[in-house]
Design an enzyme around this catalytic site. Structure first.
Site, short mmCIF file in Angstrom:
data_model
loop_
_atom_site.label_atom_id
_atom_site.label_comp_id
_atom_site.label_asym_id
_atom_site.label_seq_id
_atom_site.Cartn_x
_atom_site.Cartn_y
_atom_site.Cartn_z
N GLU A 233 5.64 -3.30 0.82
CA GLU A 233 5.85 -2.75 -0.52
C GLU A 233 5.02 -1.48 -0.59
O GLU A 233 3.80 -1.53 -0.56
CB GLU A 233 5.45 -3.78 -1.58
CG GLU A 233 5.97 -3.45 -2.97
CD GLU A 233 5.08 -2.45 -3.68
OE1 GLU A 233 5.46 -1.25 -3.71
OE2 GLU A 233 4.03 -2.85 -4.18
N GLY B 203 2.02 2.74 5.61
CA GLY B 203 3.14 1.92 6.03
C GLY B 203 3.79 2.45 7.29
O GLY B 203 4.16 1.69 8.20
N GLY C 154 0.82 -1.20 0.00
CA GLY C 154 0.00 0.00 0.00
C GLY C 154 0.85 1.25 0.00
O GLY C 154 2.00 1.24 -0.48
N GLY C 155 0.33 2.33 0.57
CA GLY C 155 0.99 3.62 0.52
C GLY C 155 1.97 3.85 1.65
O GLY C 155 1.94 3.19 2.69
N CYS D 55 2.18 0.07 -8.84
CA CYS D 55 3.38 0.59 -8.18
C CYS D 55 4.59 0.55 -9.10
O CYS D 55 5.56 1.30 -8.88
CB CYS D 55 3.67 -0.20 -6.91
SG CYS D 55 3.86 -1.97 -7.18
#
Length: 478
Positions: A251, A236, A231-232, A285
């Site tokens: 990630e 994170g 995610g973002g 991404c």
């Protein structure tokens, strides 16, 4: 509408009633596809308790059983390819052709997981290398970490779930998946398939719910021994703050560059970069966001790139003729449009695109992007790409590395010396030579540096993250 049973996917075998529901809507026309339970924090607590029981079961599953379940799951997904593809396309942004490729990759991910389950190995260790240890022998092996909490995004609602679940099952762990609220249906469908394949029900759960409620419980619960998150960056950081002492695999996205040198195969580079920029409406991404082109070919590359972009067909996701669908929500299209307008106000040049229609945003190419603009600095997660002329490979590397992200990069050149020089100097987790940053196979290590994340995915490497090393030493009689 799809019918989702209230007990599907979470706390199997227990009666869990959820008053609140999550509406799953097609971003193309905002039509209602299904509703799923919005599990509460209390429901997640129950799921974690159940997952703890699942971890004990998973650890006792012999390898041949894990292999059989994963192969059977892969076969079932493959046999229902069109059903899964339609579901992926309806709940998300992908065209039906893009969705079919995701199904194929998920099948491959599950099959690789089955194969890697056979190869979780250790090593012998020469204890007698240390004086006084001549009568000792042993080595080390890997054992499951226990219960894995997985949080997955909307952009690959099946394969990114498979990338959490496949390695977890292969390595003898239990796993709870909290899917994106926009796209929970593919995860629930995979849960259903894996139950049919014979996976013991407590080993894998899917818990739909609001991130701030169920997600917080999942990441902070002491019985969850690892969190695997895609995610973002902001999310994170919050997960890292709340998780406590446990393993983290993250990630967190990127702002991927491509470098096109003067000796590159121009048509191939253009085609690869266009696809990399606009696949899944740029919600990827690995998407190409910045392209640095050597001066000698810049004008030709720009003309070809814009011409190819204008050929992109936008429309109905389920049409075989459509190249690009909508963004996941109208709000995201509005955000992308706002970033483009800000860049234009700061002096950028619009070469094509820049138009919004509901959740759709046309493939957009910009030049003259000002340093420090959102589109130059942040992850756009939309169908927008910036093209930049550079004088040399050295300038291209310097500008590519200026980002806080570092997931993957693409390099286009026929010169091996140039390629290896760029490989050494680019601050990223992967360099694709004569491919865009968007290239990936599911067996390779996947992850980045800097703000792009922690650890590596890719089945074998995720298994490494989801297992611990245990040393065994025997003191032998003289």
């Amino acid at each position: 509408m799809w019918t989702i049973h209230d007990k599907m996917g979470f706390s199997p075998g227990h009666s869990v009633k959820c008053k609140n529901r999550i509406e799953v809507r097609d971003p193309q026309d905002d039509s209602l596809i299904a509703t799923v339970p919005a599990v509460t924090a209390e429901g997640m607590e129950k799921a974690v308790k159940r997952g703890g029981e699942g971890a004990k079961i998973a650890a006792e599953m012999p390898v041949h059983q894990r292999v059989s379940v994963l192969h059977r799951s892969a076969d079932l997904v493959a046999s229902r390819r069109e059903e899964f593809a339609t579901l992926i396309s309806r709940e998300g942004s992908k065209t039906i052709r893009e969705a079919r490729k995701e199904v194929d990759r998920a099948v491959e991910t599950l099959r690789i997981s089955a194969e890697e389950a056979r190869r979780i190995q250790g090593e012998t260790l020469s204890f007698d290398q240390m004086p006084g240890s001549e009568n000792r022998a042993g080595g080390w092996y890997r054992f499951p970490i226990g219960l894995v909490g997985a949080i997955t995004p909307f952009n690959d609602p099946l394969n990114l779930v498979a990338h959490k679940v496949g390695p977890a099952v292969a390595s003898g762990n239990a796993v709870i998946v909290k899917p994106a609220s926009f796209t929970p249906l593919s995860a629930l469908k995979l849960w259903e398939v894996m139950q049919e394949a014979g996976l013991p029900s407590p080993v894998f759960s899917v818990v739909p719910g609001r991130g701030g409620e169920v997600g917080d419980v999942l990441v902070s619960h002491p019985d969850v021994r690892m969190v695997s998150f895609t995610g973002g960056v902001d999310a994170g950081r919050e997960i890292a703050r709340k998780a406590g002492i446990k393993k983290l695999s993250m990630e967190l996205g990127s702002n991927c560059p491509a470098i096109v040198l003067g000796d590159a195969d121009l048509p191939a580079a253009v085609e690869s970069c266009v696809s990399g920029a606009f696949w899944a409406a740029g919600q990827n991404c690995l998407k190409v966001q910045r392209v640095y082109i050597e001066d000698s070919i810049y004008a030709d590359f720009l003309e070809r790139f814009v011409s190819r972009t204008r050929q992109y067909r936008i429309g109905d996701k389920l049409s075989e003729e459509t190249d690009m669908g909508p963004l996941i929500h109208r709000r995201e299209a509005e955000r992308v449009d706002r970033w483009v307008r800000e860049a234009l106000d700061q002096g950028a040049t619009l070469c094509c695109g820049g138009e919004r229609d509901g959740a759709y945003y046309s493939p957009t190419v910009l030049t003259d992007l000002p340093e420090g603009s959102c589109l130059e600095r942040e992850e756009v997660f939309g169908p927008v790409v910036g093209l930049y002329p550079v004088r040399s490979a050295e300038e291209a590397v310097k500008r590519a590395n200026r980002s806080d992200f570092g997931l993957q990069a693409g390099v286009f050149t026929k010169n091996l010396d140039q390629a290896f020089g760029l490989i050494r100097r680019l601050e990223v987790g992967g360099v694709m030579v004569n491919d865009s940053s968007d290239y990936r196979i599911d067996a390779m290590p996947f992850g980045g540096v800097k703000q792009s994340g922690l650890g590596r995915e890719g089945v074998r490497f995720a298994i490494g993250e989801m297992t611990e090393t245990k040393v065994v030493c025997f003191r032998l009689g003289s």
